[in-house]
Enzyme design. Structure first.
Site, PDB file in Angstrom:
ATOM      1  N   ALA A 104       0.957  -0.808  -0.192  1.00 37.33           N
ATOM      2  CA  ALA A 104      -0.356  -0.138   0.177  1.00 37.33           C
ATOM      3  C   ALA A 104       1.205   0.971  -0.051  1.00 37.33           C
ATOM      4  O   ALA A 104       1.976   1.354   0.420  1.00 37.33           O
ATOM      5  CB  ALA A 104      -1.026  -0.119   1.882  1.00 37.33           C
ATOM      6  N   GLY A 119       0.622  -4.763   0.647  1.00 40.26           N
ATOM      7  CA  GLY A 119      -0.442  -5.166  -0.336  1.00 40.26           C
ATOM      8  C   GLY A 119      -0.479  -5.799  -1.615  1.00 40.26           C
ATOM      9  O   GLY A 119      -1.510  -6.625  -2.112  1.00 40.26           O
ATOM     10  N   GLU A 160      -0.423  -9.491  -1.228  1.00 44.49           N
ATOM     11  CA  GLU A 160      -2.042  -9.433  -0.858  1.00 44.49           C
ATOM     12  C   GLU A 160      -2.218  -9.825  -2.095  1.00 44.49           C
ATOM     13  O   GLU A 160      -3.788 -10.107  -2.102  1.00 44.49           O
ATOM     14  CB  GLU A 160      -2.417  -8.247  -0.266  1.00 44.49           C
ATOM     15  CG  GLU A 160      -2.316  -9.361   1.703  1.00 44.49           C
ATOM     16  CD  GLU A 160      -2.223  -7.574   2.661  1.00 44.49           C
ATOM     17  OE1 GLU A 160      -2.319  -6.773   2.500  1.00 44.49           O
ATOM     18  OE2 GLU A 160      -2.971  -8.369   3.918  1.00 44.49           O
ATOM     19  N   GLU A 181       4.065  -4.765   7.643  1.00 51.74           N
ATOM     20  CA  GLU A 181       3.367  -4.106   7.531  1.00 51.74           C
ATOM     21  C   GLU A 181       4.071  -4.502   9.119  1.00 51.74           C
ATOM     22  O   GLU A 181       4.433  -2.787   9.787  1.00 51.74           O
ATOM     23  CB  GLU A 181       2.348  -4.465   8.103  1.00 51.74           C
ATOM     24  CG  GLU A 181       1.475  -4.714   6.586  1.00 51.74           C
ATOM     25  CD  GLU A 181       1.787  -5.809   5.205  1.00 51.74           C
ATOM     26  OE1 GLU A 181       2.306  -6.272   5.854  1.00 51.74           O
ATOM     27  OE2 GLU A 181       0.587  -5.615   4.547  1.00 51.74           O
TER      28      GLU A 181
HETATM   29  C1  HXC Z   1       5.171   4.218  -0.908  1.00 48.64           C
HETATM   30  C2  HXC Z   1       7.289   3.198  -1.604  1.00 48.64           C
HETATM   31  C3  HXC Z   1       6.927   2.428  -1.461  1.00 48.64           C
HETATM   32  C4  HXC Z   1       5.461   2.298  -0.365  1.00 48.64           C
HETATM   33  C5  HXC Z   1       8.555   2.085  -1.750  1.00 48.64           C
HETATM   34  N1  HXC Z   1       8.637   3.361  -2.072  1.00 48.64           N
HETATM   35  N2  HXC Z   1       7.974   1.299  -1.897  1.00 48.64           N
HETATM   36  N3  HXC Z   1       6.409   4.438  -1.596  1.00 48.64           N
HETATM   37  N4  HXC Z   1       4.640   3.443  -0.477  1.00 48.64           N
HETATM   38  N5  HXC Z   1       4.704   1.122  -0.011  1.00 48.64           N
HETATM   39  C6  HXC Z   1       9.001   4.855  -2.169  1.00 48.64           C
HETATM   40  C7  HXC Z   1      10.029   4.837  -2.019  1.00 48.64           C
HETATM   41  O1  HXC Z   1       9.961   5.423  -0.567  1.00 48.64           O
HETATM   42  C8  HXC Z   1      11.145   5.015  -2.328  1.00 48.64           C
HETATM   43  O2  HXC Z   1      10.560   6.550  -3.502  1.00 48.64           O
HETATM   44  C9  HXC Z   1      10.710   4.554  -4.226  1.00 48.64           C
HETATM   45  O3  HXC Z   1       9.678   4.615  -4.394  1.00 48.64           O
HETATM   46  C10 HXC Z   1      12.422   3.725  -4.130  1.00 48.64           C
HETATM   47  O4  HXC Z   1      12.420   3.362  -3.335  1.00 48.64           O
HETATM   48  P1  HXC Z   1      13.194   2.717  -1.853  1.00 48.64           P
HETATM   49  O5  HXC Z   1      13.051   2.112  -0.627  1.00 48.64           O
HETATM   50  O6  HXC Z   1      14.286   4.040  -3.064  1.00 48.64           O
HETATM   51  O7  HXC Z   1      14.311   1.767  -3.477  1.00 48.64           O
HETATM   52  P2  HXC Z   1      14.322   0.051  -1.877  1.00 48.64           P
HETATM   53  O8  HXC Z   1      16.295   0.867  -1.545  1.00 48.64           O
HETATM   54  O9  HXC Z   1      14.888  -0.826  -3.364  1.00 48.64           O
HETATM   55  O10 HXC Z   1      14.022  -0.648  -1.215  1.00 48.64           O
HETATM   56  C11 HXC Z   1      12.741  -1.156  -2.035  1.00 48.64           C
HETATM   57  C12 HXC Z   1      11.487  -1.910  -0.621  1.00 48.64           C
HETATM   58  C13 HXC Z   1      11.481  -0.830   0.147  1.00 48.64           C
HETATM   59  C14 HXC Z   1      12.797  -3.122   0.357  1.00 48.64           C
HETATM   60  C15 HXC Z   1      10.580  -2.441  -1.284  1.00 48.64           C
HETATM   61  O11 HXC Z   1      11.347   0.572  -0.587  1.00 48.64           O
HETATM   62  C16 HXC Z   1      10.405  -0.672   1.561  1.00 48.64           C
HETATM   63  O12 HXC Z   1      10.667  -1.123   2.333  1.00 48.64           O
HETATM   64  N6  HXC Z   1       9.243  -0.033   0.564  1.00 48.64           N
HETATM   65  C17 HXC Z   1       8.440   0.033   1.535  1.00 48.64           C
HETATM   66  C18 HXC Z   1       7.780  -1.784   2.071  1.00 48.64           C
HETATM   67  C19 HXC Z   1       6.512  -1.745   2.806  1.00 48.64           C
HETATM   68  O13 HXC Z   1       6.943  -1.754   3.530  1.00 48.64           O
HETATM   69  N7  HXC Z   1       5.466  -2.512   2.426  1.00 48.64           N
HETATM   70  C20 HXC Z   1       4.534  -2.965   3.488  1.00 48.64           C
HETATM   71  C21 HXC Z   1       3.626  -1.058   3.753  1.00 48.64           C
HETATM   72  S1  HXC Z   1       1.463  -1.168   4.480  1.00 48.64           S
HETATM   73  P3  HXC Z   1      11.736   7.240  -3.303  1.00 48.64           P
HETATM   74  O14 HXC Z   1      11.390   9.366  -3.095  1.00 48.64           O
HETATM   75  O15 HXC Z   1      13.165   8.233  -2.144  1.00 48.64           O
HETATM   76  O16 HXC Z   1      12.709   7.836  -4.863  1.00 48.64           O
HETATM   77  C22 HXC Z   1       0.358  -2.426   3.022  1.00 48.64           C
HETATM   78  C23 HXC Z   1      -0.291  -2.181   3.887  1.00 48.64           C
HETATM   79  C24 HXC Z   1      -1.533  -2.815   3.105  1.00 48.64           C
HETATM   80  O17 HXC Z   1       1.165  -2.653   2.564  1.00 48.64           O
HETATM   81  C25 HXC Z   1      -3.032  -3.423   3.575  1.00 48.64           C
HETATM   82  C26 HXC Z   1      -3.617  -2.939   2.331  1.00 48.64           C
HETATM   83  C27 HXC Z   1      -5.031  -3.023   3.140  1.00 48.64           C
END
Ligand code: HXC
Length: 263
Positions: free
Chosen positions: A71, A114, A117, A137
């Site tokens: 998400a 997400g 998911e 998460e």
């Molecule tokens: C918003 C995101 C994002 C996310 C990555 N980005 N994931 N922005 N939401 N989920 C953005 C980063 O901020 C960054 O923006 C750009 O994408 C590239 O990401 P990097 O982190 O620089 O890349 P990298 O170092 O290769 O790392 C990749 C990654 C990391 C491991 C996937 O981005 C990460 O941990 N992302 C979050 C993953 C996460 O926590 N997902 C769960 C979300 S909660 P900038 O502007 O800095 O370039 C969820 C709940 C679901 O999903 C509920 C459903 C109802």
């Protein structure tokens, strides 16, 4: 629908040869993070394909770097519980779950939160060698909210599901294959072609049988064995009311390929 469809900003949608609907997530700057608008577009496209008699199977994919990194955290960070409760997203996930045609995920790169998911809502998952699956998460002080805890526990068993959800354990493509989350692993550059090929093969099969086959297998995940067996038997009988059952069996006996009518 075509790839030029101006209705979509965050996805690219097209019908590929062999009656395959393709949905490609296209927010590369944020690794295909699923903001509300993107999820809404995915649901709109999938629903349209589900209703389109020219489409027999649907493929969802991302980029080589990310299927979807979850998400959209920026969008989600300021929300209250009441905001989430009023959000249409729960209904949208339900709509995806109720898709009657086969959904096939072609997954390269990150499939997290997400994004993972979304993968698990799909019926068949083809993974690229570089795919990474996980539910991070917990690092944000939350838990999966679109089926992650339930689908992982059912698919992988308790111990591995707990490691993934409680401690952000991520699975490589090969680990996901061994665990039963995906059905095949292919070289990264081949993942979309492989998924399209599987989709084409399924789209060429008897449509009513495919639909009831999907419904029957899915039932195994949400009911008792007895109720699931009853549904399977019901669907089995139902197929004997179709022209395609007569045609399929006649074609076998006449040693020729069947000509499906979809009724
Ligand atoms: C918003 C995101 C994002 C996310 C990555 N980005 N994931 N922005 N939401 N989920 C953005 C980063 O901020 C960054 O923006 C750009 O994408 C590239 O990401 P990097 O982190 O620089 O890349 P990298 O170092 O290769 O790392 C990749 C990654 C990391 C491991 C996937 O981005 C990460 O941990 N992302 C979050 C993953 C996460 O926590 N997902 C769960 C979300 S909660 P900038 O502007 O800095 O370039 C969820 C709940 C679901 O999903 C509920 C459903 C109802």
């Amino acid at each position: 629908m075509t790839s030029q469809n101006p209705a979509f900003e965050h996805i690219v949608v097209e019908v590929r040869p062999g009656h395959v609907g393709l949905v490609r997530l296209n927010r590369p700057k944020v690794l295909n993070a699923l903001n509300a608008a993107t999820l809404a577009e995915i649901v709109t496209a999938v629903r349209a394909f589900d209703a389109d008699s020219n489409v027999g199977a649907i493929v969802i994919t991302g980029s080589e770097r990310a299927f979807a990194a979850g998400a959209d955290i920026a969008e989600m960070s300021g929300k209250s519980a009441a905001d989430l409760l009023a959000d249409v997203r729960l209904a949208q996930w339900e709509a995806l779950r109720k898709t009657s045609k086969p959904l096939i995920a072609a997954v390269a790169g990150f499939a997290l939160g997400g994004g993972h998911e979304l993968v698990m809502v799909c019926d068949i998952v083809i993974a690229a060698e570089n795919a990474v699956f996980g539910q991070p998460e917990i690092n944000l002080g939350i838990i999966p909210g679109a089926g992650g805890t339930q689908r992982l526990a059912r698919a992988l068993g308790k111990s591995l599901a707990m490691e993934i959800v409680l401690n952000d354990r991520r699975l490589s493509a090969d680990e996901a294959l061994r665990a039963g989350l995906v059905s095949r692993v292919v070289p990264t550059e081949r993942v979309l072609d492989e998924a399209l090929s599987v989709a084409r093969q399924i789209a060429a099969r008897a449509p009513v049988a495919v639909r009831l086959a999907k419904q029957s297998v899915l039932k195994a995940f949400d009911t008792t064995l007895e109720v699931g067996l009853e549904l399977e038997r019901h669907n089995f009988y139902l197929l004997f009311s179709t022209e395609d059952q007569k045609e399929g069996m006649r074609a076998f006996l006449e040693k020729r390929p069947p000509n499906w009518k979809g009724r």
